[in-house]
Design an enzyme around this catalytic site. Sequence first.
Site, mmCIF file in Angstrom:
data_model
loop_
_atom_site.group_PDB
_atom_site.id
_atom_site.type_symbol
_atom_site.label_atom_id
_atom_site.label_comp_id
_atom_site.label_asym_id
_atom_site.label_seq_id
_atom_site.Cartn_x
_atom_site.Cartn_y
_atom_site.Cartn_z
ATOM 1 N N PRO A 88 -30.698 -17.413 -44.790
ATOM 2 C CA PRO A 88 -31.694 -16.580 -44.086
ATOM 3 C C PRO A 88 -32.597 -17.407 -43.168
ATOM 4 C CG PRO A 88 -31.810 -16.238 -46.484
ATOM 5 C CD PRO A 88 -30.876 -17.371 -46.244
ATOM 6 N N GLU A 115 -31.526 -18.011 -54.913
ATOM 7 C CA GLU A 115 -32.694 -17.985 -54.029
ATOM 8 C C GLU A 115 -32.538 -18.921 -52.831
ATOM 9 O OE1 GLU A 115 -35.676 -16.034 -53.638
ATOM 10 O OE2 GLU A 115 -34.119 -14.921 -54.684
ATOM 11 N N ASP A 168 -16.415 -6.170 -23.679
ATOM 12 C CA ASP A 168 -17.260 -5.608 -24.719
ATOM 13 C C ASP A 168 -18.719 -5.507 -24.360
ATOM 14 O OD1 ASP A 168 -15.133 -5.314 -26.317
ATOM 15 O OD2 ASP A 168 -15.667 -6.887 -27.745
HETATM 16 C C1 9D3 Z 1 -37.787 -14.272 -51.034
HETATM 17 C C2 9D3 Z 1 -37.359 -15.087 -49.898
HETATM 18 N N1 9D3 Z 1 -35.962 -14.874 -49.484
HETATM 19 C C3 9D3 Z 1 -35.720 -15.624 -48.219
HETATM 20 C C4 9D3 Z 1 -35.746 -14.720 -47.041
HETATM 21 C C5 9D3 Z 1 -35.068 -15.358 -50.525
HETATM 22 C C6 9D3 Z 1 -33.633 -15.199 -50.244
HETATM 23 C C7 9D3 Z 1 -33.086 -14.010 -49.827
HETATM 24 C C8 9D3 Z 1 -31.720 -13.875 -49.629
HETATM 25 C C9 9D3 Z 1 -32.801 -16.278 -50.455
HETATM 26 C C10 9D3 Z 1 -31.444 -16.151 -50.276
HETATM 27 C C11 9D3 Z 1 -30.908 -14.945 -49.878
HETATM 28 C C12 9D3 Z 1 -29.440 -14.813 -49.698
HETATM 29 N N2 9D3 Z 1 -29.077 -14.571 -48.297
HETATM 30 C C13 9D3 Z 1 -28.229 -15.358 -47.662
HETATM 31 O O1 9D3 Z 1 -27.716 -16.277 -48.239
HETATM 32 C C14 9D3 Z 1 -27.952 -15.100 -46.265
HETATM 33 C C15 9D3 Z 1 -28.495 -14.173 -45.335
HETATM 34 C C16 9D3 Z 1 -29.484 -13.150 -45.460
HETATM 35 O O2 9D3 Z 1 -30.065 -12.888 -46.523
HETATM 36 N N3 9D3 Z 1 -29.800 -12.436 -44.340
HETATM 37 C C17 9D3 Z 1 -29.215 -12.630 -43.156
HETATM 38 N N4 9D3 Z 1 -28.294 -13.565 -42.972
HETATM 39 C C18 9D3 Z 1 -27.939 -14.310 -44.065
HETATM 40 S S1 9D3 Z 1 -26.799 -15.521 -44.039
HETATM 41 C C19 9D3 Z 1 -27.004 -15.885 -45.631
#
Ligand code: 9D3
Length: 247
Positions: A88, A115, A168
Amino acid sequence: MKFDILTLFPDLFHAFLQESILGRAVKRGLVDIKLTDIRSFARGPHRVTDDRPYGGGNGMVMKPGPVYRALQAVDRPKGKSLVVLLTPQGKTFEQSKAWELSRLDQLILICGRYEGVDERIRKGLADMELSIGDYVLSGGELGAMVVIDAVSRLLPGVLGGENSATDDSFEDGLLEYPHYTRPQVFKGKNVPSVLLSGDHEKIRLWRRTESLKRTLERRPDLLKKTKLKQEDEAILTKLLETKKSKE
Ligand code: 9D3
C-alpha cells in the site's frame, strides 16, 4: 516475458492464469509464469512466515528470511529483470508504468501479506514498490494479478489485433466514447442515429466529442495531464461554453 510470483497464497492465481487471453498467451509461449510459494522457504516444523513487530503494536509482520530465500531460488536468466513489491506504500500503478514494465524480460512480483513486510525486504530486495490504488486489500496478490494483466496485454502478439492495446482508454489520456451493438432498439432506447449514418468523419467527430465530454464530467484530472490536439481543444472549448450556458 517471464513473470515470477512470490506469494503465500499461490492457489489464488490458478483460475486467473488460465483465463482466456492470458491462458492463450502462456500456451503460445509469449508469457511464462512461475509461482513460488513463500511458505516452502520458511523454516521449522510450522513454517512460520510472520512474527510480532519489534517495538510492539497490532498486527503481524512478514518475516524477511522466507522471502529472501524464495527470491534467491528464482531463476534469473540474462536480460532485464526487476523485483517489484506490492504494498500500500508503493507508487500507484498506472498505464505508463505498465508500458515501462512491458519492456522487461522478467518481472518478479513479491506479494506482501499481514500488516506489512519487514523493512529489510522493502529496502534490500525490491527495486520498486507498487500499490494499485487507495483502498485497503488483504495482501499483494490482487495487485500482482492487476499488474500481470495490464502488462501482458501490451506484449506483442498477446492481443488479437496488433493495435488493440493502443486504442484503449487511457492510451490517449481520455475516457472512451459510448459503445453500441445490436439490437438497434433495446427497451425503447435507440442507438444514436449518427452511428447508423455511414458518415465516417461524422462518427469520428461524435466519438471524439463524447470522449471529451465524459472525461470532462468524470475525470477532469485526466484532461490536465494529457496534451490535446487542436481539434480536441476546439471541441472542449465548445463543451465548456454549453456547460456554462446551462449553469
Ligand atoms: C492500517 C494501515 N494499513 C496500511 C495502509 C495496513 C495495511 C493494509 C493492507 C497493510 C497491508 C495491507 C495489505 N495490502 C497490500 O499488501 C497491498 C495493497 C493494498 O492494500 N492496496 C492497494 N494496493 C496494494 S498492493 C498490496
